[in-house]
Design an enzyme around this catalytic site. Structure first.
Site: not given
Ligand code: PNS
Length: 167
Positions: A17, A41, A90
Site C-alpha cells: 500500500h 470483511k 497485483r
C-alpha cells in the site's frame, strides 16, 4: 492543485500500500489515503487504529494525509474535490474485484479510477496473509511498516492467544 484518493480497508496498511501511495503522490499534488468500510470483511483493527497505523506509515511523505471515510467513498471523493481514485493492482484477481467498484464510483459521481501495477517485488503482500503469518508467529518485519509490525505482534502473537481460539 490535483488531488487523488487512495481508498482501502488498510487492515492493516502494508508496504505494498505504501508503495502505491508514494507513486500516486508522484502523479498528484496531494493524496488522501481514505480508510473505508468494506461490509464483506471482518476487521482485526478498528477504524481509528487503521487510520492511526496508516498515518504512522506515511508520516514522512509530504502531501499525503489519512482520513476516515464515514460512508460512501464516491461522496467522500466529491467532498474532498478528488480528481481521481488511485488503486494498485497485483494481478488479475485484484482487477476483477476493482472493476465493478471503479464503474460504480464513476456512475455515482463521475470520478475516474486510475490503476497502477503493484511493484512485483511486493506482489506477495496482502493484509490478510500478513495477519495469517503474524498469527502463527511468522516474520512480518519486511512486509509492513515498523509500527504496524508492532501492532500486529501485540494483537496476534500466539502468546496473546495461547488457545488459538480467538478468546
Ligand atoms: O481494501 P478493500 O477492502 O478492497 O477496499 C474496499 C473499499 C473499502 C474501498 C470499498 O469497500 C469501499 O469503497 N467502501 C466504502 C463504501 C462504498 O463506497 N461502497 C461502494 C463501493 S463501489
Amino acid at each position: 492543485m490535483s488531488l487523488a484518493v487512495c481508498p482501502g480497508s488498510f487492515d492493516p496498511i502494508t508496504l505494498g500500500h505504501v508503495d502505491v501511495v508514494r507513486r500516486a503522490r508522484e502523479m498528484f499534488d496531494e493524496v488522501v489515503v481514505a480508510v473505508a468500510h468494506n461490509p464483506a470483511k471482518r476487521y482485526l483493527f478498528d477504524a481509528e487504529t487503521r487510520v492511526e497505523l496508516a498515518g504512522a506509515a506515511l508520516a514522512d511523505v509530504d502531501g499525503v494525509r489519512v482520513e476516515l471515510v464515514p460512508g460512501l467513498l464516491a461522496r467522500f471523493c466529491a467532498d474532498v474535490g478528488a480528481a481521481a481514485i488511485v488503486k494498485g493492482l497485483r494481478g488479475a484477481a485484484d482487477f476483477d474485484n476493482e472493476q465493478a467498484m471503479a464503474l460504480m464510483n464513476r456512475h455515482l459521481v463521475g470520478i475516474e479510477t486510475v490503476f497502477i501495477m503493484g511493484d512485483p517485488t511486493l506482489g506477495h503482500i496482502a493484509s490478510s496473509m500478513v495477519k495469517d503469518v503474524a498469527s502463527h508467529g511468522g516474520d512480518i518485519e519486511d512486509l509492513v511498516p515498523p509500527a504496524v509490525a508492532a501492532a500486529l505482534h501485540r494483537a496476534l502473537s500466539p502468546s496473546a492467544d495461547p488457545a488459538g481460539d480467538g478468546r
